[in-house]
Design a protein around this motif. Structure first.
Motif, PDB file in Angstrom:
ATOM      1  N   PRO A   1      10.163  10.862  35.600  1.00 26.47           N
ATOM      2  CA  PRO A   1      11.196  10.557  34.593  1.00 26.47           C
ATOM      3  C   PRO A   1      10.587  10.369  33.202  1.00 26.47           C
ATOM      4  O   PRO A   1       9.492   9.814  33.064  1.00 26.47           O
ATOM      5  CB  PRO A   1      11.804   9.246  35.116  1.00 26.47           C
ATOM      6  CG  PRO A   1      11.512   9.241  36.581  1.00 26.47           C
ATOM      7  CD  PRO A   1      10.205   9.965  36.754  1.00 26.47           C
ATOM      8  N   VAL A   2      11.310  10.848  32.191  1.00 20.14           N
ATOM      9  CA  VAL A   2      10.809  10.850  30.819  1.00 20.14           C
ATOM     10  C   VAL A   2      10.334   9.460  30.399  1.00 20.14           C
ATOM     11  O   VAL A   2       9.217   9.283  29.877  1.00 20.14           O
ATOM     12  CB  VAL A   2      11.912  11.369  29.850  1.00 20.14           C
ATOM     13  CG1 VAL A   2      11.510  11.159  28.394  1.00 20.14           C
ATOM     14  CG2 VAL A   2      12.190  12.838  30.125  1.00 20.14           C
ATOM     15  N   ALA A   3      11.176   8.457  30.619  1.00 25.76           N
ATOM     16  CA  ALA A   3      10.834   7.099  30.170  1.00 25.76           C
ATOM     17  C   ALA A   3       9.551   6.612  30.848  1.00 25.76           C
ATOM     18  O   ALA A   3       8.737   5.924  30.221  1.00 25.76           O
ATOM     19  CB  ALA A   3      11.986   6.147  30.458  1.00 25.76           C
ATOM     20  N   GLU A   4       9.369   6.993  32.116  1.00 32.19           N
ATOM     21  CA  GLU A   4       8.143   6.556  32.824  1.00 32.19           C
ATOM     22  C   GLU A   4       6.907   7.244  32.255  1.00 32.19           C
ATOM     23  O   GLU A   4       5.843   6.632  32.126  1.00 32.19           O
ATOM     24  CB  GLU A   4       8.267   6.864  34.322  1.00 32.19           C
ATOM     25  CG  GLU A   4       9.179   5.886  35.029  1.00 32.19           C
ATOM     26  CD  GLU A   4       9.351   6.209  36.514  1.00 32.19           C
ATOM     27  OE1 GLU A   4       8.452   6.837  37.115  1.00 32.19           O
ATOM     28  OE2 GLU A   4      10.408   5.834  37.057  1.00 32.19           O
ATOM     29  N   GLN A   5       7.066   8.533  31.898  1.00 34.18           N
ATOM     30  CA  GLN A   5       5.920   9.250  31.311  1.00 34.18           C
ATOM     31  C   GLN A   5       5.520   8.615  29.980  1.00 34.18           C
ATOM     32  O   GLN A   5       4.340   8.410  29.698  1.00 34.18           O
ATOM     33  CB  GLN A   5       6.263  10.720  31.086  1.00 34.18           C
ATOM     34  CG  GLN A   5       6.420  11.513  32.382  1.00 34.18           C
ATOM     35  CD  GLN A   5       6.502  13.012  32.120  1.00 34.18           C
ATOM     36  OE1 GLN A   5       5.607  13.590  31.518  1.00 34.18           O
ATOM     37  NE2 GLN A   5       7.581  13.633  32.565  1.00 34.18           N
ATOM     38  N   VAL A   6       6.529   8.308  29.156  1.00 34.96           N
ATOM     39  CA  VAL A   6       6.238   7.709  27.840  1.00 34.96           C
ATOM     40  C   VAL A   6       5.579   6.345  28.031  1.00 34.96           C
ATOM     41  O   VAL A   6       4.561   6.024  27.388  1.00 34.96           O
ATOM     42  CB  VAL A   6       7.520   7.594  26.987  1.00 34.96           C
ATOM     43  CG1 VAL A   6       7.229   6.868  25.673  1.00 34.96           C
ATOM     44  CG2 VAL A   6       8.116   8.973  26.716  1.00 34.96           C
TER      45      VAL A   6
ATOM     46  N   GLN B   1      -8.733  11.183  22.874  1.00 35.54           N
ATOM     47  CA  GLN B   1      -8.290  12.359  23.644  1.00 35.54           C
ATOM     48  C   GLN B   1      -7.928  11.902  25.050  1.00 35.54           C
ATOM     49  O   GLN B   1      -8.581  11.024  25.607  1.00 35.54           O
ATOM     50  CB  GLN B   1      -9.375  13.437  23.683  1.00 35.54           C
ATOM     51  CG  GLN B   1     -10.653  13.069  24.434  1.00 35.54           C
ATOM     52  CD  GLN B   1     -11.635  14.233  24.571  1.00 35.54           C
ATOM     53  OE1 GLN B   1     -11.822  15.005  23.617  1.00 35.54           O
ATOM     54  NE2 GLN B   1     -12.264  14.365  25.740  1.00 35.54           N
ATOM     55  N   ASN B   2      -6.878  12.486  25.600  1.00 31.42           N
ATOM     56  CA  ASN B   2      -6.477  12.033  26.945  1.00 31.42           C
ATOM     57  C   ASN B   2      -5.650  13.057  27.701  1.00 31.42           C
ATOM     58  O   ASN B   2      -5.081  13.974  27.120  1.00 31.42           O
ATOM     59  CB  ASN B   2      -5.696  10.709  26.857  1.00 31.42           C
ATOM     60  CG  ASN B   2      -4.441  10.814  26.044  1.00 31.42           C
ATOM     61  OD1 ASN B   2      -4.493  10.795  24.809  1.00 31.42           O
ATOM     62  ND2 ASN B   2      -3.308  10.951  26.702  1.00 31.42           N
ATOM     63  N   ARG B   3      -5.638  12.872  29.022  1.00 31.65           N
ATOM     64  CA  ARG B   3      -4.739  13.615  29.905  1.00 31.65           C
ATOM     65  C   ARG B   3      -3.389  12.951  29.900  1.00 31.65           C
ATOM     66  O   ARG B   3      -3.283  11.778  29.531  1.00 31.65           O
ATOM     67  CB  ARG B   3      -5.209  13.513  31.368  1.00 31.65           C
ATOM     68  CG  ARG B   3      -6.480  14.173  31.656  1.00 31.65           C
ATOM     69  CD  ARG B   3      -6.985  13.819  33.049  1.00 31.65           C
ATOM     70  NE  ARG B   3      -8.233  14.519  33.228  1.00 31.65           N
ATOM     71  CZ  ARG B   3      -8.335  15.738  33.730  1.00 31.65           C
ATOM     72  NH1 ARG B   3      -7.260  16.370  34.182  1.00 31.65           N
ATOM     73  NH2 ARG B   3      -9.506  16.331  33.818  1.00 31.65           N
ATOM     74  N   VAL B   4      -2.366  13.643  30.382  1.00 29.00           N
ATOM     75  CA  VAL B   4      -1.106  12.933  30.642  1.00 29.00           C
ATOM     76  C   VAL B   4      -1.262  12.252  31.997  1.00 29.00           C
ATOM     77  O   VAL B   4      -1.675  12.873  32.963  1.00 29.00           O
ATOM     78  CB  VAL B   4       0.129  13.876  30.609  1.00 29.00           C
ATOM     79  CG1 VAL B   4       0.397  14.349  29.202  1.00 29.00           C
ATOM     80  CG2 VAL B   4      -0.013  15.049  31.543  1.00 29.00           C
ATOM     81  N   PRO B   5      -0.987  10.934  32.073  1.00 26.67           N
ATOM     82  CA  PRO B   5      -1.291  10.213  33.316  1.00 26.67           C
ATOM     83  C   PRO B   5      -0.342  10.526  34.473  1.00 26.67           C
ATOM     84  O   PRO B   5      -0.726  10.406  35.626  1.00 26.67           O
ATOM     85  CB  PRO B   5      -1.168   8.737  32.931  1.00 26.67           C
ATOM     86  CG  PRO B   5      -0.696   8.670  31.522  1.00 26.67           C
ATOM     87  CD  PRO B   5      -0.554  10.054  30.984  1.00 26.67           C
ATOM     88  N   LEU B   6       0.905  10.919  34.174  1.00 24.90           N
ATOM     89  CA  LEU B   6       1.872  11.158  35.245  1.00 24.90           C
ATOM     90  C   LEU B   6       2.195  12.643  35.338  1.00 24.90           C
ATOM     91  O   LEU B   6       2.067  13.384  34.350  1.00 24.90           O
ATOM     92  CB  LEU B   6       3.176  10.389  34.975  1.00 24.90           C
ATOM     93  CG  LEU B   6       3.099   8.862  34.994  1.00 24.90           C
ATOM     94  CD1 LEU B   6       4.503   8.258  34.877  1.00 24.90           C
ATOM     95  CD2 LEU B   6       2.440   8.359  36.280  1.00 24.90           C
ATOM     96  N   PRO B   7       2.690  13.089  36.506  1.00 23.07           N
ATOM     97  CA  PRO B   7       3.123  14.484  36.605  1.00 23.07           C
ATOM     98  C   PRO B   7       4.254  14.772  35.603  1.00 23.07           C
ATOM     99  O   PRO B   7       5.015  13.856  35.248  1.00 23.07           O
ATOM    100  CB  PRO B   7       3.638  14.611  38.040  1.00 23.07           C
ATOM    101  CG  PRO B   7       3.255  13.367  38.745  1.00 23.07           C
ATOM    102  CD  PRO B   7       2.882  12.331  37.745  1.00 23.07           C
ATOM    103  N   THR B   8       4.377  16.020  35.191  1.00 24.23           N
ATOM    104  CA  THR B   8       5.346  16.344  34.136  1.00 24.23           C
ATOM    105  C   THR B   8       6.798  16.256  34.610  1.00 24.23           C
ATOM    106  O   THR B   8       7.709  16.290  33.787  1.00 24.23           O
ATOM    107  CB  THR B   8       5.097  17.752  33.577  1.00 24.23           C
ATOM    108  OG1 THR B   8       5.273  18.692  34.646  1.00 24.23           O
ATOM    109  CG2 THR B   8       3.698  17.888  33.006  1.00 24.23           C
ATOM    110  N   ASP B   9       6.993  16.145  35.935  1.00 22.46           N
ATOM    111  CA  ASP B   9       8.382  16.013  36.408  1.00 22.46           C
ATOM    112  C   ASP B   9       8.761  14.548  36.697  1.00 22.46           C
ATOM    113  O   ASP B   9       9.838  14.264  37.226  1.00 22.46           O
ATOM    114  CB  ASP B   9       8.655  16.907  37.630  1.00 22.46           C
ATOM    115  CG  ASP B   9       7.708  16.606  38.777  1.00 22.46           C
ATOM    116  OD1 ASP B   9       6.812  15.735  38.611  1.00 22.46           O
ATOM    117  OD2 ASP B   9       7.840  17.245  39.841  1.00 22.46           O
TER     118      ASP B   9
END
Ligand SMILES: NC(=O)NCCC(=O)O
Length: 384
Positions: A88-93, A78-86
């Motif tokens: 860049p998509v590639a950086e979030q992935v 289980q985890n949080r998303v590490p980056l803010p949702t805004d």
């Protein structure tokens, strides 16, 4: 509704209930006590360094004369998303890949054979917004998208079966989207995929804007570590969904989820556990953690003021066994890895004790349901 400051039900019980009574409370709330697993200290050190919780438990089964114990270790992440949702998509992935890679390393040290991540683990749970871009850009091919290739490497490196729930873009069928779990064998080969069968239409869970109900039925995946299936999130409210995976032979059913406290926290400890009992299998309920903020306000036609977040994802991932026992949950606020050692012999043993498959009267329900779904059906209600 409590947020991150309220750590877990277990912590609250431990703190406030005297030891003798706590034993009885746990007997009723959690069933037969699960043994704490003796996990390597370097696993705990790595978990602490990487700032996630690590817990391990074992479920026992009776010894048999003709079958050896069938021991398998599962890992729930289980985890949080590490980056803010805004971001860049590639950086979030990429950030999510990195986070999960670190957790899988520890799972491997703990001897995990099958690991499952949370629902659409490569993205924020942005379906509440009903916006298309950028969220649809998180969708990938189940067969050879970057996340599947990433998981294939992990599977091979650590000799682990990976259950990877993603937003799928199906390039073979008009580029449509699905809510899918890809199952990758420990050899690194893609064993297959399964899709979310029931789509929520409740509160901010506006998922039907993005994908349709799954069309792949109830596949079960034969792995060297037992037969596994995946009932994605809202499917856990549907007893027939669990039943069909069990009828197809699942011994472990994963339930990767994304759900919030205000809606479902009181149902959470009941549903997957009840499914384990009713279907004499192990169930693994996984939920994400924290609050995700979105750039634009949204509403869901429920008279709530426009808002920018979904609410609190309360974690609390746990494993339940066919005898009704369960592990404590992971925390409500931290990333975590739950390792559970299962003896799959318990599935048939419990089936033999309770005889649910034998007494299930499936032919009667098949007949009655076949009638009940006809447009001209009229319910049997007897009146004076
Ligand atoms: N992701 C998802 O299906 N959530 C629905 C809410 C719930 O089932 O608790």
């Amino acid at each position: 509704m409590a947020g991150a400051e309220w750590e877990s039900l277990e912590q609250c019980l431990e703190k406030h209930i005297p030891p003798a009574e706590l034993r009885e409370v746990k007997r009723i709330l959690y069933g037969k006590e699960t043994r704490k697993l003796d996990l390597p200290s370097r696993a705990f050190e790595a978990a602490s360094r990487e700032d996630f919780e690590l817990q391990g438990y074992a479920f026992e089964a009776a010894e048999e004369q003709l079958r050896r114990p069938r021991i398998v270790r599962v890992g729930l992440v289980q985890n949080r998303v590490p980056l803010p949702t805004d971001a860049p998509v590639a950086e979030q992935v990429a950030a999510l890949h990195k986070r999960i890679e670190a957790i899988v390393e520890v799972a491997a040290v703990c001897g995990v054979n099958v690991i499952c991540f949370q629902e659409v683990w490569t993205m924020p749970f942005a379906f509440c917004t009903r916006e298309k871009l950028p969220w649809t850009e998180f969708a990938e091919s189940a067969e050879d998208g970057p996340t599947t290739r990433f998981c294939q490497k992990l599977a091979k490196k650590h000799d682990v079966v990976v259950v990877s729930p993603i937003l799928e873009r199906d390039g073979e069928h008009g580029d449509v989207l699905w809510n899918t779990a890809v199952v990758i064998s420990n050899s690194g080969a893609v064993l297959g995929k399964t899709r979310k069968n029931h789509i929520p239409r409740v509160g901010d869970f506006n998922e039907s804007t993005y994908y349709m109900e799954g069309n792949l039925g109830h596949p079960v995946f034969q792995t060297p570590f037992g037969r596994i299936a995946v009932n994605i999130c809202y499917g856990r409210h549907h007893p027939l969904n669990w039943l069909m995976y069990s009828i197809n032979g699942a011994e472990i059913i994963f339930n990767p989820s994304a759900t919030i406290g205000a809606l479902s926290e009181s149902l959470w400890p009941i549903e997957a556990r009840n499914a384990a009992i009713a279907n004499h299998c192990f169930t693994c309920a996984i939920n994400r953690v924290g609050v995700e903020h979105y750039p634009n306000e949204f509403t869901s036609g429920d008279r709530k003021k426009a808002h920018c977040d979904f609410g609190y994802f309360y974690g609390s991932s746990y494993v339940a066994a066919p005898d009704g026992s369960r592990t404590p949950g992971l925390s409500r606020s931290r990333d975590g890895l739950l390792v559970a050692e299962l003896n799959l012999n318990l599935c048939r043993q419990m089936n033999d004790v309770w005889n649910f498959k034998m007494t299930g009267r499936y032919e009667m329900y098949a007949r009655e349901l076949a009638e009940a779904v006809k447009p001209n059906y009229s319910p049997t209600v007897l009146k004076e």
